[in-house]
Design a protein around this motif. Structure first.
Motif, mmCIF file in Angstrom:
data_model
loop_
_atom_site.group_PDB
_atom_site.id
_atom_site.type_symbol
_atom_site.label_atom_id
_atom_site.label_comp_id
_atom_site.label_asym_id
_atom_site.label_seq_id
_atom_site.Cartn_x
_atom_site.Cartn_y
_atom_site.Cartn_z
ATOM 1 N N ARG A 1 6.283 2.663 -6.732
ATOM 2 C CA ARG A 1 5.853 1.467 -7.305
ATOM 3 C C ARG A 1 4.442 1.355 -7.222
ATOM 4 N NH1 ARG A 1 10.597 -3.356 -6.676
ATOM 5 N NH2 ARG A 1 12.153 -1.693 -7.731
ATOM 6 N N ALA A 2 3.761 1.873 -6.077
ATOM 7 C CA ALA A 2 2.458 1.804 -5.792
ATOM 8 C C ALA A 2 1.724 2.972 -6.643
ATOM 9 C CB ALA A 2 2.160 2.447 -4.299
ATOM 10 N N SER A 3 2.570 4.080 -7.123
ATOM 11 C CA SER A 3 1.719 4.856 -7.974
ATOM 12 C C SER A 3 1.743 4.044 -9.415
ATOM 13 C CB SER A 3 2.749 5.974 -8.176
ATOM 14 O OG SER A 3 1.970 6.678 -9.237
ATOM 15 N N ALA A 4 2.661 3.284 -9.910
ATOM 16 C CA ALA A 4 2.781 2.390 -11.017
ATOM 17 C C ALA A 4 1.686 1.227 -10.956
ATOM 18 C CB ALA A 4 4.105 2.015 -11.402
ATOM 19 N N ALA A 5 1.389 0.798 -9.705
ATOM 20 C CA ALA A 5 0.422 -0.408 -9.739
ATOM 21 C C ALA A 5 -0.969 0.247 -9.813
ATOM 22 C CB ALA A 5 0.929 -1.201 -8.386
ATOM 23 N N SER A 6 -0.903 1.438 -9.108
ATOM 24 C CA SER A 6 -2.527 2.012 -9.008
ATOM 25 C C SER A 6 -2.957 2.423 -10.349
ATOM 26 C CB SER A 6 -2.409 3.163 -8.274
ATOM 27 O OG SER A 6 -3.492 3.779 -8.290
ATOM 28 N N ALA A 7 -1.905 2.688 -11.327
ATOM 29 C CA ALA A 7 -2.368 3.239 -12.756
ATOM 30 C C ALA A 7 -2.480 1.907 -13.633
ATOM 31 C CB ALA A 7 -1.080 3.949 -13.364
ATOM 32 N N PHE A 8 -1.819 0.995 -13.205
ATOM 33 C CA PHE A 8 -1.889 -0.489 -13.867
ATOM 34 C C PHE A 8 -3.395 -1.045 -13.845
ATOM 35 C CE2 PHE A 8 -2.054 -5.056 -13.463
ATOM 36 C CZ PHE A 8 -1.794 -5.566 -14.782
ATOM 37 N N VAL A 9 -3.713 -0.756 -12.284
ATOM 38 C CA VAL A 9 -5.216 -1.388 -11.917
ATOM 39 C C VAL A 9 -6.239 -0.541 -12.427
ATOM 40 C CG1 VAL A 9 -6.750 -1.770 -10.048
ATOM 41 C CG2 VAL A 9 -4.335 -2.346 -9.806
ATOM 42 N N SER A 10 -5.852 0.825 -12.401
ATOM 43 C CA SER A 10 -6.770 1.708 -13.137
ATOM 44 C C SER A 10 -7.129 1.276 -14.721
ATOM 45 C CB SER A 10 -6.584 3.159 -12.961
ATOM 46 O OG SER A 10 -6.467 3.490 -11.658
ATOM 47 N N ARG A 11 -6.131 1.192 -15.471
ATOM 48 C CA ARG A 11 -6.270 0.872 -16.837
ATOM 49 C C ARG A 11 -6.782 -0.538 -17.106
ATOM 50 N NH1 ARG A 11 -0.123 2.825 -18.809
ATOM 51 N NH2 ARG A 11 -0.327 4.848 -18.159
ATOM 52 N N LEU A 12 -6.622 -1.426 -16.236
ATOM 53 C CA LEU A 12 -6.977 -2.862 -16.457
ATOM 54 C C LEU A 12 -8.377 -2.636 -16.018
ATOM 55 C CD1 LEU A 12 -6.307 -5.640 -16.905
ATOM 56 C CD2 LEU A 12 -5.861 -6.043 -14.666
ATOM 57 N N SER A 13 -8.881 -2.169 -15.143
ATOM 58 C CA SER A 13 -10.163 -2.041 -14.788
ATOM 59 C C SER A 13 -11.219 -1.381 -16.081
ATOM 60 C CB SER A 13 -10.576 -0.918 -13.585
ATOM 61 O OG SER A 13 -11.688 -0.736 -13.062
ATOM 62 N N ALA A 14 -10.551 -0.555 -16.540
ATOM 63 C CA ALA A 14 -11.258 0.128 -17.668
ATOM 64 C C ALA A 14 -11.611 -0.929 -18.757
ATOM 65 C CB ALA A 14 -10.633 1.513 -18.123
ATOM 66 N N ASP B 1 -5.649 5.449 -2.440
ATOM 67 C CA ASP B 1 -5.245 5.801 -0.908
ATOM 68 C C ASP B 1 -3.894 5.543 -0.409
ATOM 69 O OD1 ASP B 1 -7.846 6.733 -0.786
ATOM 70 O OD2 ASP B 1 -8.606 5.013 0.176
ATOM 71 N N SER B 2 -3.427 4.425 -1.026
ATOM 72 C CA SER B 2 -1.997 3.919 -0.499
ATOM 73 C C SER B 2 -1.185 4.954 -1.110
ATOM 74 C CB SER B 2 -1.544 2.250 -1.082
ATOM 75 O OG SER B 2 -0.537 2.181 -0.775
ATOM 76 N N VAL B 3 -1.006 5.179 -2.312
ATOM 77 C CA VAL B 3 -0.214 6.198 -2.759
ATOM 78 C C VAL B 3 -0.191 7.347 -2.135
ATOM 79 C CG1 VAL B 3 0.353 7.552 -5.141
ATOM 80 C CG2 VAL B 3 -0.152 5.233 -5.122
ATOM 81 N N TRP C 1 1.288 6.295 8.552
ATOM 82 C CA TRP C 1 0.956 6.356 7.290
ATOM 83 C C TRP C 1 1.483 5.079 6.305
ATOM 84 C CZ3 TRP C 1 2.623 12.193 7.237
ATOM 85 C CH2 TRP C 1 1.554 12.815 7.752
ATOM 86 N N VAL C 2 2.648 4.617 6.532
ATOM 87 C CA VAL C 2 3.159 3.466 5.851
ATOM 88 C C VAL C 2 2.308 2.287 6.378
ATOM 89 C CG1 VAL C 2 5.275 1.922 5.366
ATOM 90 C CG2 VAL C 2 5.502 4.587 5.522
ATOM 91 N N SER C 3 2.145 2.005 7.388
ATOM 92 C CA SER C 3 1.379 0.877 7.956
ATOM 93 C C SER C 3 0.043 0.942 7.430
ATOM 94 C CB SER C 3 1.134 0.912 9.350
ATOM 95 O OG SER C 3 2.325 0.764 10.309
ATOM 96 N N ALA C 4 -0.695 2.323 7.256
ATOM 97 C CA ALA C 4 -1.894 2.376 6.651
ATOM 98 C C ALA C 4 -2.138 1.879 5.075
ATOM 99 C CB ALA C 4 -2.635 3.577 7.057
ATOM 100 N N ALA C 5 -0.845 2.416 4.341
ATOM 101 C CA ALA C 5 -0.684 2.115 2.945
ATOM 102 C C ALA C 5 -0.607 0.833 3.020
ATOM 103 C CB ALA C 5 0.589 2.812 2.543
ATOM 104 N N LEU C 6 0.262 -0.290 3.989
ATOM 105 C CA LEU C 6 0.114 -1.527 3.587
ATOM 106 C C LEU C 6 -0.897 -2.202 3.997
ATOM 107 C CD1 LEU C 6 2.440 -3.570 3.303
ATOM 108 C CD2 LEU C 6 2.763 -3.886 5.815
ATOM 109 N N THR C 7 -1.679 -1.625 4.919
ATOM 110 C CA THR C 7 -3.124 -2.243 4.856
ATOM 111 C C THR C 7 -4.181 -1.924 3.665
ATOM 112 O OG1 THR C 7 -3.124 -1.807 7.353
ATOM 113 C CG2 THR C 7 -5.269 -2.094 6.247
#
Length: 210
Positions: free
Chosen positions: A82-95, A118-120, A152-158
């Motif tokens: 889900r983080a990967s999907a959200a990351s892709a979404f943010v990247s496309r929206l940014s562009a 980084d979270s992914v 790592w999971v705590s850092a991803a959450l941050t």
């Protein structure tokens, strides 16, 4: 021209989010035994978002069975996806929105792109690390791997929270900026909740099996 850009952004956000919901709906849990499902439900009650936890992990019941390590592994895998999907979404929206945003707002979105990537990475590393303890392991290896996963999971959450915090500075008077912020928050907040649940399940894994 700005109104056209805003409309395109809205259509992009709505289409992507709706598509994500369809994917979630189509992936309904398979039929499993009542006991296994009850184990997942009971385990998820220890998380902050139990309903989301149960809905996202029920399809893994046949693999999880009654193993808290398998459940934690499944939870982190779901969070990573889900983080990967959200990351892709943010990247496309940014562009797609770069021309309708101020340099400051575009910078906030760009920062979000980086933190989500980084979270992914951290969640993917966590998946690999927890796989080391799915078999028979000693206390030292178990404790070491769990500590790494927790870190790592705590850092991803941050990272995920940092993404959303950075968007708070975006211009509330710019409709395009508001649409972008709302769209990103809707996607990322679910990832935050999923990652939080994964961390809780990692913390409740217990001792290794011998």
């Amino acid at each position: 021209m700005n109104s056209i850009n805003h409309s395109l952004i809205f259509i992009f956000i709505s289409t992507f989010i709706f598509s994500g919901e369809l994917i979630t709906i189509s992936g309904k849990p398979t039929t499993t035994t009542t006991n296994t499902t009850d184990f997942i439900r009971t385990s998820c009650n220890a998380t902050l978002y139990p309903s989301l936890c149960i809905n996202s992990l029920s399809s893994y019941a046949s693999t999880v069975r009654h193993d808290p390590r398998q459940l934690a592994h499944a939870a982190i895998s779901v969070s990573a996806d889900r983080a990967s999907a959200a990351s892709a979404f943010v990247s496309r929206l940014s562009a797609n929105s770069s021309k309708s945003l101020s340099s400051r707002d575009a910078g906030a979105v760009k920062d979000c792109v980086e933190t989500m990537k980084d979270s992914v990475d951290k969640l993917r590393n966590s998946v690999k690390e927890i796989e080391k303890i799915l078999g028979r392991v000693g206390k030292r290896e178990f404790a070491w791997c769990v500590s790494n996963v927790q870190t790592w999971v705590s850092a991803a959450l941050t990272d995920e929270n940092t993404c959303m915090d950075g968007l708070k500075s975006m211009n509330n008077k710019n409709n395009g900026a508001v649409l972008v912020r709302v769209g990103i928050n809707k996607k990322v907040v679910e990832v935050v909740h999923t990652t939080s649940n994964a961390l809780a399940l990692v913390n409740h894994m217990g001792s290794p099996n011998y």
